[in-house]
Design a protein around this motif. Structure first.
Motif, PDB file in Angstrom:
ATOM      1  N   LYS A  18      -5.093  13.293   9.794  1.00  0.00           N
ATOM      2  CA  LYS A  18      -5.764  12.407   8.832  1.00  0.00           C
ATOM      3  C   LYS A  18      -4.842  11.278   8.396  1.00  0.00           C
ATOM      4  CE  LYS A  18      -8.690  15.991   6.827  1.00  0.00           C
ATOM      5  NZ  LYS A  18      -8.952  16.778   5.614  1.00  0.00           N
ATOM      6  N   VAL A  19      -3.606  11.632   8.091  1.00  0.00           N
ATOM      7  CA  VAL A  19      -2.654  10.623   7.635  1.00  0.00           C
ATOM      8  C   VAL A  19      -2.362   9.626   8.743  1.00  0.00           C
ATOM      9  CG1 VAL A  19      -0.272  10.279   6.889  1.00  0.00           C
ATOM     10  CG2 VAL A  19      -1.640  12.072   5.852  1.00  0.00           C
ATOM     11  N   GLN A  20      -2.295  10.111   9.963  1.00  0.00           N
ATOM     12  CA  GLN A  20      -2.036   9.201  11.071  1.00  0.00           C
ATOM     13  C   GLN A  20      -3.195   8.219  11.241  1.00  0.00           C
ATOM     14  OE1 GLN A  20      -1.131  11.180  14.719  1.00  0.00           O
ATOM     15  NE2 GLN A  20      -0.339   9.345  15.678  1.00  0.00           N
ATOM     16  N   GLU A  21      -4.433   8.698  11.098  1.00  0.00           N
ATOM     17  CA  GLU A  21      -5.584   7.811  11.180  1.00  0.00           C
ATOM     18  C   GLU A  21      -5.558   6.772  10.060  1.00  0.00           C
ATOM     19  OE1 GLU A  21      -9.050  10.268  11.059  1.00  0.00           O
ATOM     20  OE2 GLU A  21      -8.541  11.294  12.923  1.00  0.00           O
ATOM     21  N   ILE A  22      -5.268   7.222   8.856  1.00  0.00           N
ATOM     22  CA  ILE A  22      -5.203   6.307   7.710  1.00  0.00           C
ATOM     23  C   ILE A  22      -4.088   5.288   7.910  1.00  0.00           C
ATOM     24  CG2 ILE A  22      -4.687   6.170   5.245  1.00  0.00           C
ATOM     25  CD1 ILE A  22      -6.069   8.910   4.966  1.00  0.00           C
ATOM     26  N   TYR A  23      -2.943   5.760   8.408  1.00  0.00           N
ATOM     27  CA  TYR A  23      -1.806   4.873   8.633  1.00  0.00           C
ATOM     28  C   TYR A  23      -2.153   3.792   9.647  1.00  0.00           C
ATOM     29  CZ  TYR A  23       2.856   3.323   9.917  1.00  0.00           C
ATOM     30  OH  TYR A  23       3.952   2.572  10.177  1.00  0.00           O
ATOM     31  N   VAL A  24      -2.774   4.178  10.751  1.00  0.00           N
ATOM     32  CA  VAL A  24      -3.141   3.208  11.780  1.00  0.00           C
ATOM     33  C   VAL A  24      -4.141   2.206  11.218  1.00  0.00           C
ATOM     34  CG1 VAL A  24      -4.333   2.951  13.996  1.00  0.00           C
ATOM     35  CG2 VAL A  24      -2.612   4.735  13.706  1.00  0.00           C
ATOM     36  N   LYS A  25      -5.110   2.689  10.440  1.00  0.00           N
ATOM     37  CA  LYS A  25      -6.118   1.815   9.846  1.00  0.00           C
ATOM     38  C   LYS A  25      -5.472   0.818   8.886  1.00  0.00           C
ATOM     39  CE  LYS A  25     -10.194   1.965   6.908  1.00  0.00           C
ATOM     40  NZ  LYS A  25     -11.042   2.814   6.076  1.00  0.00           N
ATOM     41  N   ARG A  26      -4.600   1.303   8.020  1.00  0.00           N
ATOM     42  CA  ARG A  26      -3.953   0.413   7.045  1.00  0.00           C
ATOM     43  C   ARG A  26      -3.012  -0.567   7.714  1.00  0.00           C
ATOM     44  NH1 ARG A  26      -2.921   3.943   1.587  1.00  0.00           N
ATOM     45  NH2 ARG A  26      -5.113   4.322   1.163  1.00  0.00           N
ATOM     46  N   MET A  27      -2.315  -0.130   8.747  1.00  0.00           N
ATOM     47  CA  MET A  27      -1.417  -1.048   9.452  1.00  0.00           C
ATOM     48  C   MET A  27      -2.210  -2.168  10.122  1.00  0.00           C
ATOM     49  SD  MET A  27       1.773  -0.479   9.101  1.00  0.00           S
ATOM     50  CE  MET A  27       1.525  -0.108   7.400  1.00  0.00           C
ATOM     51  N   SER A  28      -3.382  -1.844  10.652  1.00  0.00           N
ATOM     52  CA  SER A  28      -4.199  -2.898  11.258  1.00  0.00           C
ATOM     53  C   SER A  28      -4.709  -3.851  10.177  1.00  0.00           C
ATOM     54  CB  SER A  28      -5.365  -2.288  12.040  1.00  0.00           C
ATOM     55  OG  SER A  28      -6.221  -1.580  11.173  1.00  0.00           O
ATOM     56  N   GLU A  29      -5.056  -3.308   8.985  1.00  0.00           N
ATOM     57  CA  GLU A  29      -5.474  -4.174   7.887  1.00  0.00           C
ATOM     58  C   GLU A  29      -4.336  -5.094   7.447  1.00  0.00           C
ATOM     59  OE1 GLU A  29      -6.781  -1.556   4.833  1.00  0.00           O
ATOM     60  OE2 GLU A  29      -8.646  -1.012   5.854  1.00  0.00           O
TER      61      GLU A  29
ATOM     62  N   ASP B  39       0.838  -1.189   0.000  1.00  0.00           N
ATOM     63  CA  ASP B  39       0.000   0.000   0.000  1.00  0.00           C
ATOM     64  C   ASP B  39       0.876   1.243   0.000  1.00  0.00           C
ATOM     65  OD1 ASP B  39      -2.405  -1.395   0.122  1.00  0.00           O
ATOM     66  OD2 ASP B  39      -2.301  -1.547   2.317  1.00  0.00           O
ATOM     67  N   ILE B  40       0.497   2.189  -0.828  1.00  0.00           N
ATOM     68  CA  ILE B  40       1.197   3.465  -0.863  1.00  0.00           C
ATOM     69  C   ILE B  40       0.449   4.415   0.062  1.00  0.00           C
ATOM     70  CG2 ILE B  40       1.885   5.404  -2.280  1.00  0.00           C
ATOM     71  CD1 ILE B  40       2.028   3.496  -4.642  1.00  0.00           C
ATOM     72  N   VAL B  41       1.132   4.919   1.058  1.00  0.00           N
ATOM     73  CA  VAL B  41       0.525   5.819   2.020  1.00  0.00           C
ATOM     74  C   VAL B  41       1.059   7.221   1.754  1.00  0.00           C
ATOM     75  CG1 VAL B  41       0.244   6.324   4.476  1.00  0.00           C
ATOM     76  CG2 VAL B  41       0.393   3.967   3.702  1.00  0.00           C
ATOM     77  N   ARG B  42       0.135   8.150   1.571  1.00  0.00           N
ATOM     78  CA  ARG B  42       0.527   9.533   1.289  1.00  0.00           C
ATOM     79  C   ARG B  42       1.068  10.147   2.560  1.00  0.00           C
ATOM     80  NH1 ARG B  42      -1.872  14.705   1.554  1.00  0.00           N
ATOM     81  NH2 ARG B  42      -1.286  16.042  -0.194  1.00  0.00           N
TER      82      ARG B  42
END
Length: 125
Positions: free
Chosen positions: A96-107, A81-84
């Motif tokens: 926002k990025v921190q929330e997305i990062y935490v969500k993707r890391m859990s996925e 996954d590419i994380v902005r």
């Protein structure tokens, strides 16, 4: 006046002359150090190429391909996954990025657990 002008010429001319002499000496030392480093590197390169010619550790095409495959196999490009990254000039992006990062890391963690469980199930059968 008779002693003042020669003294000023001697003082300012002497400092200029001394500065030039020191500069020449510094440049000569730098050139010598650079030449020493260059000579050392050239001798190392010659040693390596001699040992390669003698069959020391010259990599064949198959060895290079095997090494490439080992490196590529360490990365799972299908689930990458590419994380902005956050932009400092945009307000609120850090949160926002921190929330997305935490969500993707859990996925990603869930996917890895699922992959490990399927691998373990396949290994048992």
């Amino acid at each position: 006046v008779r002693f003042f002008v020669p003294m000023m010429v001697f003082m300012f001319g002497g400092t200029y002359f001394l500065k030039e002499c020191i500069q020449v000496d510094v440049e000569r030392r730098r050139r010598r150090e650079l030449q020493d480093r260059t000579d050392a590197l050239v001798s190392e390169i010659r040693k390596v190429t001699k040992s390669k010619r003698k069959g020391g550790f010259m990599d064949t095409k198959e060895d290079l391909e095997r090494t490439r495959e080992e490196i590529v196999s360490q990365f799972n490009l299908e689930t990458y996954d590419i994380v902005r990254g956050p932009r400092e000039w945009e307000p609120g992006t850090t949160e926002k990025v921190q929330e997305i990062y935490v969500k993707r890391m859990s996925e990603v963690a869930e996917r890895r657990k699922a992959e490990e469980s399927t691998d373990a199930a396949e290994g048992e059968t």
